[in-house]
Design a protein around this motif. Structure first.
Motif, PDB file in Angstrom:
ATOM      1  N   ARG A   1       0.833  -1.203   0.000  1.00  0.00           N
ATOM      2  CA  ARG A   1       0.000   0.000   0.000  1.00  0.00           C
ATOM      3  C   ARG A   1       0.877   1.267   0.000  1.00  0.00           C
ATOM      4  N   GLU A   2       1.874   1.273   0.853  1.00  0.00           N
ATOM      5  CA  GLU A   2       2.725   2.461   0.970  1.00  0.00           C
ATOM      6  C   GLU A   2       3.498   2.736  -0.313  1.00  0.00           C
ATOM      7  N   VAL A   3       4.135   1.702  -0.823  1.00  0.00           N
ATOM      8  CA  VAL A   3       4.984   1.899  -2.001  1.00  0.00           C
ATOM      9  C   VAL A   3       4.146   2.356  -3.194  1.00  0.00           C
ATOM     10  N   ILE A   4       2.997   1.728  -3.365  1.00  0.00           N
ATOM     11  CA  ILE A   4       2.150   2.123  -4.503  1.00  0.00           C
ATOM     12  C   ILE A   4       1.632   3.543  -4.328  1.00  0.00           C
ATOM     13  N   SER A   5       1.277   3.900  -3.108  1.00  0.00           N
ATOM     14  CA  SER A   5       0.714   5.246  -2.957  1.00  0.00           C
ATOM     15  C   SER A   5       1.783   6.317  -3.203  1.00  0.00           C
ATOM     16  N   ARG A   6       3.036   6.007  -2.879  1.00  0.00           N
ATOM     17  CA  ARG A   6       4.092   6.976  -3.216  1.00  0.00           C
ATOM     18  C   ARG A   6       4.362   6.970  -4.721  1.00  0.00           C
ATOM     19  N   GLN A   7       4.353   5.803  -5.311  1.00  0.00           N
ATOM     20  CA  GLN A   7       4.661   5.691  -6.736  1.00  0.00           C
ATOM     21  C   GLN A   7       3.655   6.454  -7.601  1.00  0.00           C
ATOM     22  N   ILE A   8       2.365   6.390  -7.237  1.00  0.00           N
ATOM     23  CA  ILE A   8       1.371   6.993  -8.122  1.00  0.00           C
ATOM     24  C   ILE A   8       1.373   8.522  -8.067  1.00  0.00           C
ATOM     25  N   SER A   9       2.156   9.086  -7.156  1.00  0.00           N
ATOM     26  CA  SER A   9       2.300  10.538  -7.230  1.00  0.00           C
ATOM     27  C   SER A   9       3.235  10.909  -8.386  1.00  0.00           C
ATOM     28  N   ARG A  10       3.972   9.945  -8.906  1.00  0.00           N
ATOM     29  CA  ARG A  10       4.842  10.159 -10.074  1.00  0.00           C
ATOM     30  C   ARG A  10       4.194   9.695 -11.356  1.00  0.00           C
ATOM     31  N   VAL A  11       3.917   8.383 -11.321  1.00  0.00           N
ATOM     32  CA  VAL A  11       3.369   7.729 -12.505  1.00  0.00           C
ATOM     33  C   VAL A  11       2.086   7.054 -12.057  1.00  0.00           C
ATOM     34  N   SER A  12       0.974   7.423 -12.662  1.00  0.00           N
ATOM     35  CA  SER A  12      -0.249   6.825 -12.156  1.00  0.00           C
ATOM     36  C   SER A  12      -0.316   5.353 -12.541  1.00  0.00           C
ATOM     37  N   ILE A  13      -1.004   4.598 -11.731  1.00  0.00           N
ATOM     38  CA  ILE A  13      -1.230   3.183 -12.016  1.00  0.00           C
ATOM     39  C   ILE A  13      -2.728   2.968 -11.849  1.00  0.00           C
ATOM     40  N   PRO A  14      -3.443   2.691 -12.925  1.00  0.00           N
ATOM     41  CA  PRO A  14      -4.880   2.474 -12.769  1.00  0.00           C
ATOM     42  C   PRO A  14      -5.159   1.386 -11.731  1.00  0.00           C
ATOM     43  N   LYS A  15      -6.254   1.601 -11.021  1.00  0.00           N
ATOM     44  CA  LYS A  15      -6.602   0.733  -9.892  1.00  0.00           C
ATOM     45  C   LYS A  15      -6.580  -0.760 -10.246  1.00  0.00           C
ATOM     46  N   ARG A  16      -7.109  -1.088 -11.421  1.00  0.00           N
ATOM     47  CA  ARG A  16      -7.177  -2.525 -11.745  1.00  0.00           C
ATOM     48  C   ARG A  16      -5.778  -3.132 -11.808  1.00  0.00           C
ATOM     49  N   PHE A  17      -4.780  -2.327 -12.155  1.00  0.00           N
ATOM     50  CA  PHE A  17      -3.427  -2.858 -12.195  1.00  0.00           C
ATOM     51  C   PHE A  17      -2.796  -2.898 -10.807  1.00  0.00           C
ATOM     52  N   SER A  18      -3.045  -1.848 -10.014  1.00  0.00           N
ATOM     53  CA  SER A  18      -2.406  -1.856  -8.696  1.00  0.00           C
ATOM     54  C   SER A  18      -2.995  -2.977  -7.835  1.00  0.00           C
ATOM     55  N   LEU A  19      -4.267  -3.286  -8.045  1.00  0.00           N
ATOM     56  CA  LEU A  19      -4.856  -4.412  -7.306  1.00  0.00           C
ATOM     57  C   LEU A  19      -4.166  -5.720  -7.683  1.00  0.00           C
ATOM     58  N   GLN A  20      -3.934  -5.887  -8.961  1.00  0.00           N
ATOM     59  CA  GLN A  20      -3.253  -7.108  -9.415  1.00  0.00           C
ATOM     60  C   GLN A  20      -1.825  -7.184  -8.876  1.00  0.00           C
ATOM     61  N   MET A  21      -1.153  -6.038  -8.860  1.00  0.00           N
ATOM     62  CA  MET A  21       0.223  -6.024  -8.335  1.00  0.00           C
ATOM     63  C   MET A  21       0.243  -6.521  -6.898  1.00  0.00           C
ATOM     64  N   ARG A  22      -0.729  -6.010  -6.142  1.00  0.00           N
ATOM     65  CA  ARG A  22      -0.738  -6.362  -4.724  1.00  0.00           C
ATOM     66  C   ARG A  22      -1.104  -7.821  -4.518  1.00  0.00           C
ATOM     67  N   GLU A  23      -1.961  -8.327  -5.390  1.00  0.00           N
ATOM     68  CA  GLU A  23      -2.277  -9.755  -5.308  1.00  0.00           C
ATOM     69  C   GLU A  23      -1.026 -10.589  -5.580  1.00  0.00           C
ATOM     70  N   ILE A  24      -0.295 -10.198  -6.601  1.00  0.00           N
ATOM     71  CA  ILE A  24       0.937 -10.933  -6.932  1.00  0.00           C
ATOM     72  C   ILE A  24       1.891 -10.927  -5.732  1.00  0.00           C
ATOM     73  N   TRP A  25       2.038  -9.758  -5.140  1.00  0.00           N
ATOM     74  CA  TRP A  25       2.955  -9.652  -3.989  1.00  0.00           C
ATOM     75  C   TRP A  25       2.452 -10.459  -2.793  1.00  0.00           C
ATOM     76  N   ASN A  26       1.161 -10.267  -2.486  1.00  0.00           N
ATOM     77  CA  ASN A  26       0.623 -10.946  -1.304  1.00  0.00           C
ATOM     78  C   ASN A  26       0.671 -12.461  -1.447  1.00  0.00           C
ATOM     79  N   MET A  27       0.548 -12.926  -2.662  1.00  0.00           N
ATOM     80  CA  MET A  27       0.550 -14.367  -2.878  1.00  0.00           C
ATOM     81  C   MET A  27       1.941 -14.980  -2.716  1.00  0.00           C
ATOM     82  N   GLN A  28       2.978 -14.179  -2.778  1.00  0.00           N
ATOM     83  CA  GLN A  28       4.325 -14.734  -2.650  1.00  0.00           C
ATOM     84  C   GLN A  28       4.483 -15.476  -1.322  1.00  0.00           C
ATOM     85  N   HIS A  29       3.986 -14.853  -0.280  1.00  0.00           N
ATOM     86  CA  HIS A  29       4.092 -15.463   1.035  1.00  0.00           C
ATOM     87  C   HIS A  29       3.260 -16.744   1.109  1.00  0.00           C
ATOM     88  N   ARG A  30       2.075 -16.681   0.529  1.00  0.00           N
ATOM     89  CA  ARG A  30       1.216 -17.865   0.564  1.00  0.00           C
ATOM     90  C   ARG A  30       1.825 -18.998  -0.255  1.00  0.00           C
TER      91      ARG A  30
END
Ligand code: ATP
Ligand code: MG
Length: 390
Positions: A284-313
């Motif tokens: 959440r933190e990294v994406i929210s800082r990143q989108i102040s530079r380069v926007s990332i549409p929500k549907r993509f940022s959700l997928q990014m976070r799913e990919i990351w969260n699934m690493q642990h699982r």
């Protein structure tokens, strides 16, 4: 026809799209083509639809002599905010970015019209801005990214006078709207030459204006895991594009921002947060800082976070993890894990386990899970804490 289509045809490449320039106004074009829509964020343009194809039709644009004209506004640092003044074809040529992008193919007599010595540069493989390079970058800093992109895509060199200001003016990118940068990044990284583009951007020190936290990680570890990981991710993307497979910006952005996210998650974990929480929060933190530079549409940022969260699982491998196989993002998360393993940041054996389990019978799957001690029998067992193998 003008721009990339003419340029690419002359180079014997397949054009990505065709741009048309005309002395007809967008309204005129709309009268002629029923399948036409007028659009215009920065410029007013006519899009003529032919099935899935869109031909972009732009009215010749002029220079900006009439300063009183409301159609043209400059920001304080010389950035062109709107420029919607119609003009002649000669003027239209001169306000394009590179000489090789200012060639016109005239369908009336099948001639190539060259107002800016573009053919000479095309033969020599040189990118040269029209006019004063620094001023042209200032007017529209995205031209800096375009220079890097065309250099990567065409294998052209950048004329020295146009190259020098690139190295000095990266700051200008900070004033470009994040949504426009996102559009440009798609072109940079999903066109099949992502790795070259990345190398050019870093060479010109532009990358840090796009992904500051990534650059921070890369600059600390020139040879280490982060750069290997990013390079492999980009190569992967280029291969997929070449093979005609789908690519998503979510995967690529997840790759770029993984190291800052991973480090932040580690920090949060050290402060006592659970592995899962730490990753959620870091993402959440990294994406929210990143989108102040380069926007990332929500549907993509959700997928990014799913990919990351699934690493642990994926690391847990238990029965619950088996359900990941059905997850819509499993494939992406698995590919991501492979990249991590290939780059030395995740367990190779773990990646192989996930490769194997996709290919075996249901029975064998249960066996594999039990063999890892992943707890197949008990209901709703909490995932066992496994020490991360780093
Ligand atoms: P490709 O389509 O392969 O990415 P292209 O050169 O066609 O490359 P487009 O973004 O489609 O790039 O733009 C079409 C043309 O419009 C360019 O060739 C150039 O002449 C002009 N153009 C595009 N962006 C700019 C810009 N920022 N400044 C000046 N001219 C531009
Ligand atoms: Mg084009």
């Amino acid at each position: 026809m003008v721009g990339g289509g003419v340029r690419d045809l002359l180079l014997g490449r397949e054009p990505k799209d065709f741009d048309v320039a005309t002395d007809a106004t967008p309204e005129d074009v709309k009268q002629v083509f029923r399948n036409c829509r007028l659009i215009g964020r920065r410029f007013r343009l006519a899009h003529v639809h032919f099935g899935r194809e869109i031909i972009e039709v732009a009215t010749f644009r002029g220079m900006h002599e009439s300063t009183s004209d409301q159609a043209r506004q400059d920001s304080e640092n010389g950035m062109l905010l709107r420029d919607n003044v119609y003009g002649t074809i000669e003027e239209d040529a001169l306000r394009r970015d590179f000489t090789v992008n200012a060639l016109y193919y005239n369908i009336e007599d099948f001639s190539v019209v060259d107002y800016a010595d573009g053919l000479k540069d095309l033969e020599a493989g040189v990118l040269r801005l029209l006019g004063d390079p620094e001023q042209r970058y200032r007017e529209d800093p995205v031209r800096m990214l375009r220079a890097a992109r065309f250099a990567a895509k065409l294998g052209f060199t950048i004329n020295p006078a146009c190259e020098k200001p690139l190295l000095e003016n990266g700051d200008l990118l900070d004033g470009v709207p994040p949504a426009r940068l996102f559009d440009e990044l798609l072109k940079l990284f999903l066109g099949g030459t992502a790795l070259h583009a990345f190398e050019k951007l870093r060479h010109f020190d532009l990358f840090r204006h796009l992904f500051p936290e990534t650059e921070e990680c890369l600059s600390h570890e020139e040879q280490g895991f982060p750069i290997t990981f990013v390079i492999r991710g980009l190569k992967n993307t280029d291969t997929r594009v070449r093979e005609g497979k789908p690519v998503t910006p979510a995967f690529l952005f997840a790759v770029f921002l993984w190291e800052p996210t991973r480090l932040r998650a580690q920090q949060l974990e050290a402060e006592g947060r659970s592995r899962h929480d730490a990753m959620m929060e870091a993402g959440r933190e990294v994406i929210s800082r990143q989108i102040s530079r380069v926007s990332i549409p929500k549907r993509f940022s959700l997928q990014m976070r799913e990919i990351w969260n699934m690493q642990h699982r994926l690391e847990l491998r238990g029965k619950r993890a088996l359900r990941l196989l059905e997850h819509p993002r499993f494939r992406a998360a698995y590919d991501f894990l492979l990249l991590r393993a290939e780059s030395g940041e995740a367990d190779v054996e773990l990646a192989e386990w996930w490769t194997l389990i996709q290919d075996v019978s249901e029975e064998k799957r249960i066996e594999m899970v039990n063999a890892t001690g992943g707890g197949g029998r008990k209901r709703r067992r909490r995932p066992r804490k496994r020490p991360a193998k780093e």
